[in-house]
Design a protein around this motif. Structure first.
Motif, PDB file in Angstrom:
ATOM      1  N   SER A 304     -87.023 -11.152 -14.531  1.00 20.76           N
ATOM      2  CA  SER A 304     -87.007 -12.804 -16.146  1.00 20.76           C
ATOM      3  C   SER A 304     -86.826 -14.004 -15.172  1.00 20.76           C
ATOM      4  O   SER A 304     -86.290 -14.992 -15.917  1.00 20.76           O
ATOM      5  CB  SER A 304     -86.367 -12.056 -16.840  1.00 20.76           C
ATOM      6  N   ALA A 305     -85.853 -14.748 -14.015  1.00 17.28           N
ATOM      7  CA  ALA A 305     -85.186 -15.164 -13.404  1.00 17.28           C
ATOM      8  C   ALA A 305     -86.442 -15.908 -11.839  1.00 17.28           C
ATOM      9  O   ALA A 305     -86.153 -16.922 -11.785  1.00 17.28           O
ATOM     10  CB  ALA A 305     -84.276 -15.429 -12.502  1.00 17.28           C
ATOM     11  N   PHE A 306     -87.197 -15.539 -11.560  1.00 13.81           N
ATOM     12  CA  PHE A 306     -88.511 -16.171 -10.931  1.00 13.81           C
ATOM     13  C   PHE A 306     -88.624 -17.214 -11.560  1.00 13.81           C
ATOM     14  O   PHE A 306     -88.585 -17.587 -10.072  1.00 13.81           O
ATOM     15  CB  PHE A 306     -89.133 -14.456 -11.430  1.00 13.81           C
ATOM     16  N   ASP A 307     -89.349 -17.787 -12.320  1.00  9.89           N
ATOM     17  CA  ASP A 307     -89.993 -19.024 -12.183  1.00  9.89           C
ATOM     18  C   ASP A 307     -88.520 -19.842 -12.038  1.00  9.89           C
ATOM     19  O   ASP A 307     -88.866 -20.874 -11.248  1.00  9.89           O
ATOM     20  CB  ASP A 307     -90.169 -19.498 -13.484  1.00  9.89           C
ATOM     21  N   ALA A 308     -86.940 -19.635 -12.474  1.00  8.05           N
ATOM     22  CA  ALA A 308     -86.056 -20.469 -11.849  1.00  8.05           C
ATOM     23  C   ALA A 308     -85.615 -20.239 -10.617  1.00  8.05           C
ATOM     24  O   ALA A 308     -85.737 -21.941  -9.888  1.00  8.05           O
ATOM     25  CB  ALA A 308     -84.931 -19.890 -12.432  1.00  8.05           C
ATOM     26  N   PHE A 309     -86.220 -19.657 -10.003  1.00 13.50           N
ATOM     27  CA  PHE A 309     -85.894 -19.106  -8.779  1.00 13.50           C
ATOM     28  C   PHE A 309     -86.706 -19.793  -7.217  1.00 13.50           C
ATOM     29  O   PHE A 309     -86.466 -20.624  -6.648  1.00 13.50           O
ATOM     30  CB  PHE A 309     -86.075 -17.248  -8.336  1.00 13.50           C
ATOM     31  N   LEU A 310     -88.584 -19.800  -7.793  1.00 15.64           N
ATOM     32  CA  LEU A 310     -89.241 -20.177  -7.181  1.00 15.64           C
ATOM     33  C   LEU A 310     -88.849 -22.080  -7.354  1.00 15.64           C
ATOM     34  O   LEU A 310     -89.382 -22.646  -6.140  1.00 15.64           O
ATOM     35  CB  LEU A 310     -90.861 -20.182  -7.942  1.00 15.64           C
ATOM     36  N   ALA A 311     -88.382 -22.221  -8.878  1.00 20.32           N
ATOM     37  CA  ALA A 311     -88.263 -23.634  -8.538  1.00 20.32           C
ATOM     38  C   ALA A 311     -87.053 -24.575  -7.031  1.00 20.32           C
ATOM     39  O   ALA A 311     -87.286 -25.588  -7.029  1.00 20.32           O
ATOM     40  CB  ALA A 311     -88.077 -24.487  -9.889  1.00 20.32           C
ATOM     41  N   ALA A 316     -87.334 -26.319  -1.171  1.00 22.06           N
ATOM     42  CA  ALA A 316     -86.255 -25.653   0.022  1.00 22.06           C
ATOM     43  C   ALA A 316     -87.071 -25.556   1.448  1.00 22.06           C
ATOM     44  O   ALA A 316     -86.782 -25.741   2.487  1.00 22.06           O
ATOM     45  CB  ALA A 316     -85.161 -24.889  -0.224  1.00 22.06           C
ATOM     46  N   VAL A 317     -87.909 -24.663   0.959  1.00 21.84           N
ATOM     47  CA  VAL A 317     -88.663 -23.939   2.726  1.00 21.84           C
ATOM     48  C   VAL A 317     -89.549 -25.351   2.865  1.00 21.84           C
ATOM     49  O   VAL A 317     -90.024 -25.400   4.328  1.00 21.84           O
ATOM     50  CB  VAL A 317     -89.307 -22.439   1.796  1.00 21.84           C
ATOM     51  N   ARG A 318     -90.288 -25.663   1.984  1.00 25.68           N
ATOM     52  CA  ARG A 318     -90.828 -26.585   2.215  1.00 25.68           C
ATOM     53  C   ARG A 318     -90.347 -27.973   3.464  1.00 25.68           C
ATOM     54  O   ARG A 318     -90.855 -28.774   3.633  1.00 25.68           O
ATOM     55  CB  ARG A 318     -91.848 -27.554   1.001  1.00 25.68           C
ATOM     56  N   SER A 319     -88.955 -28.264   3.429  1.00 22.87           N
ATOM     57  CA  SER A 319     -88.136 -28.628   4.057  1.00 22.87           C
ATOM     58  C   SER A 319     -88.043 -28.314   5.133  1.00 22.87           C
ATOM     59  O   SER A 319     -87.951 -29.292   6.170  1.00 22.87           O
ATOM     60  CB  SER A 319     -86.891 -29.481   3.586  1.00 22.87           C
ATOM     61  N   PRO A 366     -99.244 -14.462  -1.366  1.00 23.14           N
ATOM     62  CA  PRO A 366     -98.791 -15.562  -0.793  1.00 23.14           C
ATOM     63  C   PRO A 366     -98.020 -16.557  -1.651  1.00 23.14           C
ATOM     64  O   PRO A 366     -98.840 -17.304  -1.992  1.00 23.14           O
ATOM     65  CB  PRO A 366    -100.245 -16.019   0.174  1.00 23.14           C
ATOM     66  N   LEU A 367     -97.150 -17.138  -1.216  1.00 19.33           N
ATOM     67  CA  LEU A 367     -96.108 -18.136  -2.302  1.00 19.33           C
ATOM     68  C   LEU A 367     -96.296 -19.394  -1.667  1.00 19.33           C
ATOM     69  O   LEU A 367     -96.012 -20.862  -2.123  1.00 19.33           O
ATOM     70  CB  LEU A 367     -95.043 -17.644  -2.846  1.00 19.33           C
ATOM     71  N   HIS A 368     -96.095 -19.309  -0.202  1.00 10.25           N
ATOM     72  CA  HIS A 368     -95.971 -20.075   0.800  1.00 10.25           C
ATOM     73  C   HIS A 368     -96.211 -20.270   2.099  1.00 10.25           C
ATOM     74  O   HIS A 368     -96.271 -19.249   2.914  1.00 10.25           O
ATOM     75  CB  HIS A 368     -94.090 -21.379   0.568  1.00 10.25           C
ATOM     76  N   ARG A 369     -97.304 -21.116   2.583  1.00 11.05           N
ATOM     77  CA  ARG A 369     -97.502 -20.832   4.300  1.00 11.05           C
ATOM     78  C   ARG A 369     -97.207 -22.071   5.256  1.00 11.05           C
ATOM     79  O   ARG A 369     -98.492 -23.382   4.370  1.00 11.05           O
ATOM     80  CB  ARG A 369     -98.672 -20.506   4.202  1.00 11.05           C
ATOM     81  N   GLY A 370     -96.888 -22.260   5.198  1.00  9.50           N
ATOM     82  CA  GLY A 370     -96.245 -23.557   6.217  1.00  9.50           C
ATOM     83  C   GLY A 370     -97.593 -23.926   6.971  1.00  9.50           C
ATOM     84  O   GLY A 370     -98.229 -23.279   7.500  1.00  9.50           O
ATOM     85  N   VAL A 410     -90.245 -15.624   8.090  1.00 10.53           N
ATOM     86  CA  VAL A 410     -91.156 -14.604   7.519  1.00 10.53           C
ATOM     87  C   VAL A 410     -90.302 -14.729   6.416  1.00 10.53           C
ATOM     88  O   VAL A 410     -89.367 -13.038   6.502  1.00 10.53           O
ATOM     89  CB  VAL A 410     -92.051 -13.681   7.763  1.00 10.53           C
ATOM     90  N   ASP A 411     -90.554 -15.290   5.080  1.00 12.36           N
ATOM     91  CA  ASP A 411     -89.842 -14.508   3.729  1.00 12.36           C
ATOM     92  C   ASP A 411     -91.170 -13.360   2.907  1.00 12.36           C
ATOM     93  O   ASP A 411     -92.017 -13.358   3.250  1.00 12.36           O
ATOM     94  CB  ASP A 411     -89.364 -15.700   3.003  1.00 12.36           C
ATOM     95  N   SER A 412     -89.444 -12.364   2.717  1.00 13.62           N
ATOM     96  CA  SER A 412     -91.080 -11.846   1.713  1.00 13.62           C
ATOM     97  C   SER A 412     -89.758 -11.428   0.153  1.00 13.62           C
ATOM     98  O   SER A 412     -88.498 -11.736   0.315  1.00 13.62           O
ATOM     99  CB  SER A 412     -91.187 -10.177   1.691  1.00 13.62           C
ATOM    100  N   ILE A 413     -90.304 -11.668  -1.008  1.00 12.06           N
ATOM    101  CA  ILE A 413     -90.184 -11.585  -2.027  1.00 12.06           C
ATOM    102  C   ILE A 413     -89.787 -10.492  -3.131  1.00 12.06           C
ATOM    103  O   ILE A 413     -91.102 -10.123  -3.623  1.00 12.06           O
ATOM    104  CB  ILE A 413     -90.314 -12.934  -3.081  1.00 12.06           C
TER     105      ILE A 413
END
Length: 514
Positions: A304-311, A316-319, A366-370, A410-413
């Motif tokens: 239920s908190a996944f959307d807020a977590f991703l925001a 942060a990971v993109r930085s 895949p949620l993020h790939r640099g 590599v992070d996994s959620i």
């Protein structure tokens, strides 16, 4: 118009190698490092070719001993041990302190060697050296009370450690073990760090410390460094497969042991709303590309908190900044402030990239790939050891990324709906060194934290290995033998009163010698 980067003047591998030869000429011969045993440097062993992870060019490889030479080194170390254990504590303190002064004098050289040999960014390489020096200085100040009523072990301490922290883990442990009255033996990690460790060992040996430093394959040297009757204690840091074999050997022989092994450290998110604080901590978790025993590669998040977590998580990971650790725009520029550079080698980078691809093929999202396209590299350099940050949602249970530590960026959620699912997912690897649980309610944290199988657990804050007075260990398959840190590190390598029981995880606790 893109700026062309150049290598910071004075930081090339050739410069670092020549500085190493000048700092410790007795420990090198032309293009190779020597083995240190019986108080002297020996041109024995077969030097294998090696390349650095930063740009793939050749560097000095480890001089790998055969088993018979390793046994000779162990026997010689026992002779050193028998003399050193009777050396008065004030003299031991003075010699260790002198070695620390020498390490401090060569701090930047040791850090530069770490950049080339294991790919650490400059900031983290300096920190590795500083933590070793500062940590051992604390033990020099505290050792009198720690060894009161205690004696050194009957034989030397054997150290087999992973490549990622040559100074703050391996050299730190060796100097504390010597301070406590033991001769010490160390095997250089197979994947990197031989030049840095050779210089450090040379500086310690000059001050009269009983240090042995040898290279070789774990399989070939383990009989000597683990099973030899002369060995008084085995200290191991590494993977579970090798650690399990070492654990079986030391248990059969009744030897003292300190076995730190990998574990999947997890960060749980449950009934949590302070996303600004979490966002400020995400980037830090990528230090050194998560090539750390206390890295956090798994986030277990309330659905239920996944959307807020991703925001909070994705910006942060993109930085995160990845690139060549020594590349600058102008010769006078400071070295770059990177989160990480290469992985330890191209083979590891390929293995991790293949695991990510396989997990996605089997259903991970895949949620993020640099992307390395904009990363700071030298023109035309080899980038085969570099992997940008990757984040996967729900890796399949058949994937190594589901249950094992990736030892890379590599992070996994994993999403959960109940407290039972949260705890099950956080305990996926049967024990870990650290964990964190972020939840707003203190009572909820106190109720759930004891059910997480990690030695150190943070309430919304990451935990680290620590040193000085902070204790360290692990649960389940992540640790075997004596806990360490502060007094316990000294107790693990000294003998106390009859019947003393060392705190830790032992298969047959009552069989441990005292």
């Amino acid at each position: 118009m893109a700026t062309t980067l150049t290598l910071k003047p004075g930081t090339a591998w050739a410069d670092a190698w020549q500085r190493a030869l000048a700092a410790a000429p007795e420990a090198f011969r032309d293009d190779r490092a020597l083995n240190l045993w019986a108080g002297g440097w020996h041109a024995d062993g077969r030097t294998l070719p090696a390349t650095n992870p930063v740009d793939g060019t050749p560097i000095a490889g480890p001089p790998r001993l055969a088993a018979d030479a390793a046994y000779a080194a162990v026997r010689a170390s026992l002779d050193q041990h028998r003399a050193w254990r009777h050396t008065a504590l004030p003299e031991r303190k003075a010699r260790v302190a002198a070695a620390l002064d020498a390490l401090t004098e060569h701090r930047d050289l040791l850090a530069l060697l770490l950049v080339w040999e294991i790919g650490k960014p400059w900031r983290l390489a300096q920190a590795d050296v500083d933590r070793a020096i500062d940590g051992v200085r604390w033990y020099v100040a505290e050792i009198d009370r720690m060894v009161a009523g205690r004696t050194p072990l009957p034989g030397p301490v054997s150290n087999i450690a992973s490549w990622n922290y040559p100074m703050s883990v391996l050299v730190h442990a060796m100097l504390v073990q010597a301070l406590a009255g033991n001769a010490v033996i160390a095997k250089t990690p197979t994947d990197g760090g031989v030049a840095c460790l050779t210089v450090a060992a040379a500086l310690a040996t000059r001050e009269g410390l009983p240090v042995t430093l040898v290279s070789g394959s774990g399989g070939e040297l383990s009989e000597a460094l683990v099973r030899a009757p002369e060995i008084g204690c085995v200290s191991f840091v590494g993977g579970r497969d090798t650690g399990a074999r070492v654990a079986t050997a030391v248990a059969d022989l009744g030897k003292r042991h300190i076995l730190e092994q990998e574990g999947l450290n997890t960060w749980g998110i449950w009934q949590y709303t302070d996303w600004t604080t979490l966002a400020g901590r995400i980037r830090k978790t990528f230090d050194y590309g998560k090539q750390r025993c206390t890295a956090y590669p798994r986030f277990v998040v309330q659905r239920s908190a996944f959307d807020a977590f991703l925001a909070a998580y994705l910006p942060a990971v993109r930085s995160v900044q990845v690139g060549h650790p020594l590349a600058v725009e102008n010769p006078t520029d400071p070295l770059p402030e990177l989160d990480f550079g290469p992985l330890i080698n191209a083979a590891k980078a390929k293995e991790l990239t293949d695991q990510v691809a396989e997990a996605i093929d089997r259903g991970a999202v895949p949620l993020h790939r640099g992307d390395l396209a904009t990363a700071p590299f030298l023109p035309g350099q080899d980038t085969s050891a570099y992997v940008p940050p990757v984040t996967l949602l729900n890796p399949p249970s058949t994937s190594p990324l589901h249950h094992a530590e990736p030892f890379g960026p590599v992070d996994s959620i994993v999403l959960v709906d109940t407290e039972a699912e949260l705890l099950s997912a956080m305990n996926a690897s049967n024990g870990a060194l650290v964990a964190t649980l972020s939840c707003d309610d203190e009572a909820t944290y106190r109720r759930l934290a004891p059910q997480i199988r990690a030695f150190k657990i943070g309430h919304g804050t990451p935990r680290s290995r620590g040193d000085r007075e902070e204790l360290f260990g692990g649960f389940g398959a992540s640790w075997r033998g004596a806990f360490v840190g502060g007094d316990l590190l000294v107790r693990a390598v000294t003998q106390g009163p009859p019947g003393e029981r060392l705190p830790g995880n032992f298969p047959d606790y009552h069989l441990m010698p005292t």
